[in-house]
Design a protein around this motif. Sequence first.
Motif, PDB file in Angstrom:
ATOM      1  N   GLU A 106      39.501 208.850  69.089  1.00  9.55           N
ATOM      2  CA  GLU A 106      38.979 207.621  68.823  1.00  9.55           C
ATOM      3  C   GLU A 106      37.833 207.578  67.707  1.00  9.55           C
ATOM      4  N   LEU A 107      37.119 208.821  67.621  1.00 14.25           N
ATOM      5  CA  LEU A 107      35.992 209.107  66.608  1.00 14.25           C
ATOM      6  C   LEU A 107      36.770 209.339  65.316  1.00 14.25           C
ATOM      7  N   LEU A 108      37.767 210.184  65.317  1.00 15.99           N
ATOM      8  CA  LEU A 108      38.405 210.755  64.077  1.00 15.99           C
ATOM      9  C   LEU A 108      39.004 209.031  63.470  1.00 15.99           C
ATOM     10  N   ASP A 109      39.593 208.294  64.381  1.00 13.10           N
ATOM     11  CA  ASP A 109      39.919 207.216  63.649  1.00 13.10           C
ATOM     12  C   ASP A 109      38.761 206.188  63.244  1.00 13.10           C
ATOM     13  N   ALA A 110      37.837 206.186  63.970  1.00 15.71           N
ATOM     14  CA  ALA A 110      36.718 205.342  63.502  1.00 15.71           C
ATOM     15  C   ALA A 110      36.010 205.872  62.169  1.00 15.71           C
ATOM     16  N   VAL A 111      36.201 207.177  61.667  1.00 19.27           N
ATOM     17  CA  VAL A 111      35.597 207.765  60.407  1.00 19.27           C
ATOM     18  C   VAL A 111      36.819 207.941  59.473  1.00 19.27           C
ATOM     19  N   GLY A 112      37.801 207.329  59.677  1.00 16.58           N
ATOM     20  CA  GLY A 112      38.869 207.329  58.718  1.00 16.58           C
ATOM     21  C   GLY A 112      39.554 208.590  58.413  1.00 16.58           C
ATOM     22  N   LEU A 113      39.754 209.590  59.567  1.00 11.33           N
ATOM     23  CA  LEU A 113      40.337 210.843  59.328  1.00 11.33           C
ATOM     24  C   LEU A 113      41.303 211.194  60.276  1.00 11.33           C
ATOM     25  N   LYS A 114      41.818 210.279  60.967  1.00  9.46           N
ATOM     26  CA  LYS A 114      42.830 210.451  62.254  1.00  9.46           C
ATOM     27  C   LYS A 114      44.030 211.122  61.524  1.00  9.46           C
TER      28      LYS A 114
ATOM     29  N   LYS B 165      41.189 211.932  74.072  1.00  4.77           N
ATOM     30  CA  LYS B 165      41.127 210.547  73.681  1.00  4.77           C
ATOM     31  C   LYS B 165      39.588 210.323  72.912  1.00  4.77           C
ATOM     32  N   ARG B 166      38.372 210.526  73.231  1.00  2.00           N
ATOM     33  CA  ARG B 166      37.318 210.787  72.763  1.00  2.00           C
ATOM     34  C   ARG B 166      37.391 211.180  71.171  1.00  2.00           C
ATOM     35  N   VAL B 167      37.947 212.396  71.080  1.00  2.42           N
ATOM     36  CA  VAL B 167      38.031 213.023  69.551  1.00  2.42           C
ATOM     37  C   VAL B 167      38.936 211.954  68.922  1.00  2.42           C
TER      38      VAL B 167
ATOM     39  N   SER C  41      31.441 215.344  60.513  1.00  2.00           N
ATOM     40  CA  SER C  41      30.157 215.774  60.990  1.00  2.00           C
ATOM     41  C   SER C  41      29.328 214.417  61.913  1.00  2.00           C
ATOM     42  N   ILE C  42      29.829 213.262  61.347  1.00  2.00           N
ATOM     43  CA  ILE C  42      29.350 211.973  62.091  1.00  2.00           C
ATOM     44  C   ILE C  42      30.215 211.884  63.339  1.00  2.00           C
ATOM     45  N   ALA C  43      31.224 212.265  63.305  1.00  2.00           N
ATOM     46  CA  ALA C  43      32.015 212.142  64.555  1.00  2.00           C
ATOM     47  C   ALA C  43      31.648 213.151  65.654  1.00  2.00           C
ATOM     48  N   ARG C  44      31.222 214.548  64.975  1.00  2.49           N
ATOM     49  CA  ARG C  44      30.840 215.482  65.970  1.00  2.49           C
ATOM     50  C   ARG C  44      29.487 215.088  66.513  1.00  2.49           C
ATOM     51  N   ALA C  45      28.529 214.251  65.817  1.00  3.28           N
ATOM     52  CA  ALA C  45      27.213 213.907  66.129  1.00  3.28           C
ATOM     53  C   ALA C  45      27.279 212.765  67.483  1.00  3.28           C
ATOM     54  N   LEU C  46      28.566 212.266  67.123  1.00  2.00           N
ATOM     55  CA  LEU C  46      28.579 210.946  68.026  1.00  2.00           C
ATOM     56  C   LEU C  46      29.534 211.100  69.396  1.00  2.00           C
ATOM     57  N   ILE C  47      29.971 212.705  69.536  1.00  2.00           N
ATOM     58  CA  ILE C  47      30.923 212.785  70.444  1.00  2.00           C
ATOM     59  C   ILE C  47      30.520 212.525  71.769  1.00  2.00           C
ATOM     60  N   ASN C  48      28.940 212.708  72.084  1.00  2.00           N
ATOM     61  CA  ASN C  48      28.431 212.635  73.348  1.00  2.00           C
ATOM     62  C   ASN C  48      27.716 211.289  73.352  1.00  2.00           C
ATOM     63  N   ASP C  49      28.075 210.149  72.645  1.00  2.00           N
ATOM     64  CA  ASP C  49      27.608 208.895  72.628  1.00  2.00           C
ATOM     65  C   ASP C  49      26.009 208.916  72.719  1.00  2.00           C
TER      66      ASP C  49
ATOM     67  N   ALA D  46      39.936 219.737  62.218  1.00  2.00           N
ATOM     68  CA  ALA D  46      38.730 218.528  62.522  1.00  2.00           C
ATOM     69  C   ALA D  46      38.985 218.324  64.089  1.00  2.00           C
ATOM     70  N   GLU D  47      40.191 218.349  64.685  1.00  2.00           N
ATOM     71  CA  GLU D  47      40.430 217.845  65.962  1.00  2.00           C
ATOM     72  C   GLU D  47      39.700 219.115  66.841  1.00  2.00           C
ATOM     73  N   GLU D  48      40.009 220.340  66.416  1.00  2.00           N
ATOM     74  CA  GLU D  48      39.763 221.384  67.222  1.00  2.00           C
ATOM     75  C   GLU D  48      38.255 221.652  67.059  1.00  2.00           C
ATOM     76  N   ASN D  49      37.441 221.455  65.987  1.00  2.00           N
ATOM     77  CA  ASN D  49      36.014 221.276  66.049  1.00  2.00           C
ATOM     78  C   ASN D  49      35.551 220.376  67.127  1.00  2.00           C
ATOM     79  N   LEU D  50      35.953 218.935  67.112  1.00  2.00           N
ATOM     80  CA  LEU D  50      35.433 218.110  67.925  1.00  2.00           C
ATOM     81  C   LEU D  50      35.694 218.313  69.228  1.00  2.00           C
ATOM     82  N   LEU D  51      36.911 218.857  69.620  1.00  2.00           N
ATOM     83  CA  LEU D  51      37.225 219.143  70.896  1.00  2.00           C
ATOM     84  C   LEU D  51      36.229 220.183  71.618  1.00  2.00           C
ATOM     85  N   LEU D  52      36.065 221.132  70.642  1.00  2.00           N
ATOM     86  CA  LEU D  52      35.038 222.236  71.156  1.00  2.00           C
ATOM     87  C   LEU D  52      33.745 221.524  71.583  1.00  2.00           C
TER      88      LEU D  52
END
Length: 237
Positions: free
Chosen positions: A116-124, A112-114, A143-151, A94-100
């Motif tokens: 934060e988002l994984l924490d927000a979606v309960g997957l940290k 830091k952004r990754v 997928s929600i975290a991915r979609a929000l990565i760029n705010d 999950a972390e590697e996907n979002l970092l990409l």
Amino acid sequence: MTAALTVDHLTKSFGGRKAVDDVSFTLPEGAFLSVFGPNGAGKTTLLRMLATLSRPTEGTIEVGGISLKEEPDRARESIGLISHNPMLYPDLTAEENLLLYAKLYGVENPQKRVIELLDAVGLKHRRLDRVRTFSRGMTQRTSIARALINDPSLVLLDEPYSGLDPHAIEIFDELIESVRENRTFVMVSHDLDKGLALASHVLVLAKGRVVAFAEKGDLADDEFRALYRSTVGLGVA
């Protein structure tokens, strides 16, 4: 005030067939538009054009005053897409996907952004696990975290509840509610109940054309359902 989303005389043709035919509407900041219609109505084609995944044959789209035709790269910075296809690499964590995705968007302090988002979606706590080990609901949350990565200021949802069990749907609803402030949403759905519950605006497409567009407050749910049945020709549960 600049509209959050302006669609003007939008048309998409495939050969001699118009999948989307002269569609126009405007949404203010913070609106939630639910788009309904039968299979083949042009809903997904419309969403793909809003997401810059498909170019219109005619017409224009502006996101926050930015033309998708004239400045597509700049417009994409303001757009996030959530669909039944999570757009994640199953063999990455999950972390590697979002970092990409964070690096593709040029996000400042991506780690830091990754987190934060994984924490927000309960997957940290699952950030180092490969996505292929996730349940459908966990994958959708990633997928929600991915979609929000760029705010993004505009979030597009293409049948996001497809394949989710009731518990996953509840979690998904809570996540969407938590990020609604100052964002505009466009959701394609076959689920009238869910779409109406979330919507501030509703749009009905049939054969690529708009047959209804209104603020939800201007149309009672029963009136909308009757209009949907009469214009689209489908019954509702």
